[in-house]
Design an enzyme around this catalytic site. Sequence first.
Site, PDB file in Angstrom:
ATOM      1  N   ASP A  83      -6.282  -6.742   5.131  1.00 54.41           N
ATOM      2  CA  ASP A  83      -7.438  -6.037   4.567  1.00 54.41           C
ATOM      3  C   ASP A  83      -8.461  -7.056   4.078  1.00 54.41           C
ATOM      4  O   ASP A  83      -9.660  -6.987   4.382  1.00 54.41           O
ATOM      5  CB  ASP A  83      -6.932  -5.160   3.399  1.00 54.41           C
ATOM      6  CG  ASP A  83      -7.966  -4.171   2.907  1.00 54.41           C
ATOM      7  OD1 ASP A  83      -9.080  -4.136   3.466  1.00 54.41           O
ATOM      8  OD2 ASP A  83      -7.654  -3.438   1.951  1.00 54.41           O
ATOM      9  N   ASP A 127     -12.111  -8.653   6.195  1.00 57.39           N
ATOM     10  CA  ASP A 127     -13.454  -8.553   5.613  1.00 57.39           C
ATOM     11  C   ASP A 127     -14.096  -9.936   5.509  1.00 57.39           C
ATOM     12  O   ASP A 127     -15.297 -10.095   5.735  1.00 57.39           O
ATOM     13  CB  ASP A 127     -13.407  -7.915   4.211  1.00 57.39           C
ATOM     14  CG  ASP A 127     -13.654  -6.420   4.272  1.00 57.39           C
ATOM     15  OD1 ASP A 127     -13.453  -5.828   5.348  1.00 57.39           O
ATOM     16  OD2 ASP A 127     -14.052  -5.838   3.240  1.00 57.39           O
ATOM     17  N   TYR A 165       0.815  -1.221   0.000  1.00 54.75           N
ATOM     18  CA  TYR A 165       0.000   0.000   0.000  1.00 54.75           C
ATOM     19  C   TYR A 165       0.848   1.269   0.000  1.00 54.75           C
ATOM     20  O   TYR A 165       0.409   2.317  -0.473  1.00 54.75           O
ATOM     21  CB  TYR A 165      -0.933   0.037   1.217  1.00 54.75           C
ATOM     22  CG  TYR A 165      -2.084  -0.931   1.137  1.00 54.75           C
ATOM     23  CD1 TYR A 165      -2.067  -1.997   0.259  1.00 54.75           C
ATOM     24  CD2 TYR A 165      -3.197  -0.779   1.938  1.00 54.75           C
ATOM     25  CE1 TYR A 165      -3.113  -2.898   0.186  1.00 54.75           C
ATOM     26  CE2 TYR A 165      -4.256  -1.667   1.871  1.00 54.75           C
ATOM     27  CZ  TYR A 165      -4.200  -2.724   0.992  1.00 54.75           C
ATOM     28  OH  TYR A 165      -5.240  -3.603   0.924  1.00 54.75           O
ATOM     29  N   LYS A 214       2.922 -15.240   2.814  1.00 53.00           N
ATOM     30  CA  LYS A 214       3.025 -15.915   1.516  1.00 53.00           C
ATOM     31  C   LYS A 214       4.517 -16.172   1.322  1.00 53.00           C
ATOM     32  O   LYS A 214       5.132 -15.767   0.321  1.00 53.00           O
ATOM     33  CB  LYS A 214       2.417 -15.005   0.425  1.00 53.00           C
ATOM     34  CG  LYS A 214       2.207 -15.661  -0.915  1.00 53.00           C
ATOM     35  CD  LYS A 214       1.070 -16.659  -0.936  1.00 53.00           C
ATOM     36  CE  LYS A 214       1.019 -17.350  -2.295  1.00 53.00           C
ATOM     37  NZ  LYS A 214       0.079 -18.485  -2.316  1.00 53.00           N
ATOM     38  N   ASP A 238      -3.417 -18.143   1.289  1.00 48.77           N
ATOM     39  CA  ASP A 238      -4.477 -18.845   0.549  1.00 48.77           C
ATOM     40  C   ASP A 238      -5.119 -19.907   1.432  1.00 48.77           C
ATOM     41  O   ASP A 238      -6.347 -20.070   1.451  1.00 48.77           O
ATOM     42  CB  ASP A 238      -3.947 -19.436  -0.769  1.00 48.77           C
ATOM     43  CG  ASP A 238      -2.563 -20.037  -0.644  1.00 48.77           C
ATOM     44  OD1 ASP A 238      -1.878 -19.796   0.359  1.00 48.77           O
ATOM     45  OD2 ASP A 238      -2.158 -20.783  -1.553  1.00 48.77           O
TER      46      ASP A 238
END
Length: 355
Positions: A246, A250, A135, A190, A222
């Site tokens: 993020d 959610d 970001y 990851k 994942d």
Amino acid sequence: MKIAVLPGDGIGTEIVAEAVKVLNALELPLELESALVGGAAYEVHGHPLPDATLKLAKEADAVLFGAVGDWKYDKLDRPLRPEQAILGLRKNLGLFANFRPAICYEQLVGASSLKPDLIAGLDILIIRELTGDIYFGQPRGRRIATDGNFPGTEEAFDTMRYSRPEIERIAHVAFQAARKRSRRVTSVDKANVLETFQFWREIVTEVGMQYPDVALDHMYVDNAAMQLVRAPKKFDVLVTGNMFGDILSDEAAMLTGSIGMLPSASLNSSNQGLYEPSHGSAPDIAGKGIANPLATILSAAMMLRFSLNQEEAAQRVETAVKTVLARGLRTADIFSPGTTQVSTVEMGTAVVKAL
Ligand code: NAD
């Protein structure tokens, strides 16, 4: 105790008004001061985070934030878009740790899209790093590609990066939070593909050695996304970077059935914090008086706990919310047959009454 109240856009003003009602009912020495933020501030001052708003936030012990954004601002240059206000506040206040609990309230088990036995009693905490990752990493931009799959064509690029201190401090936050819960941390990365997250895994492991009483495991993002819908209760504290956090927060939010129920806190190293619901400004229902104010009211409870050191008041608010749910009161988003549908204002009033 000074609180900056920044309602923002859309349903922000409606839900924050209810949280303010609840705070005022506690009869604590709270000093609340409001200011414009997001699109509402852009309309008046030409900027989503005016200097006066930032000053108020910096001087306060905590910020109670509603939500910002509306599709009508999508065409503005990025620095002027409402969402930039949140990024600006995070940056200026040094807010690096985002706490997103996903709790399934007994009365709302049926609202989840998962089977009740998978979700009943769910209580997990996602801790998302907020200041680094793809970001904010530089360089970023657009250019004509000189290599890659299509040299000579236009391309866009961002940079994923994390520094050692950034990873260390968020890891400490996660282990300390786990000590107040079930003493288990899952670090999500990851590491199999990305250098940044191999580094992340090494450092979280190192920090974990200072917390021998907390169990640490690592999971690829994942797999974590799968496990969150397969067996979410196996998690206690999940800690991860800005982008994975993020997305996963959610996903975890939706496990519980309503995004209108989930609070969040973003803290800096001196426990000054910004407290906001996990959802956005919901322009589709703004002004209709039907938004669920409970995520914001529960965010105010987190504020009492983390920034204002008022644990007892925090628990009173949380208990009042449970009482209201047990009485069968529901806003439209969590309504089910056999319960009573109420408006945003009626829900806030019911919480005050329960207090
Ligand atoms: P959203 O969270 O605003 O809404 C998603 C869906 O959930 C909508 O159908 C909405 O009606 C519903 N919903 C959200 N909160 C609710 C509540 N309290 N009660 C009942 N229903 C609720 O996400 P979106 O629609 O993708 O985004 C809308 C705007 O919000 C965009 O401009 C976006 O940029 C912004 N946004 C802001 C924040 C923030 O301020 N922190 C976060 C996410 C999105």
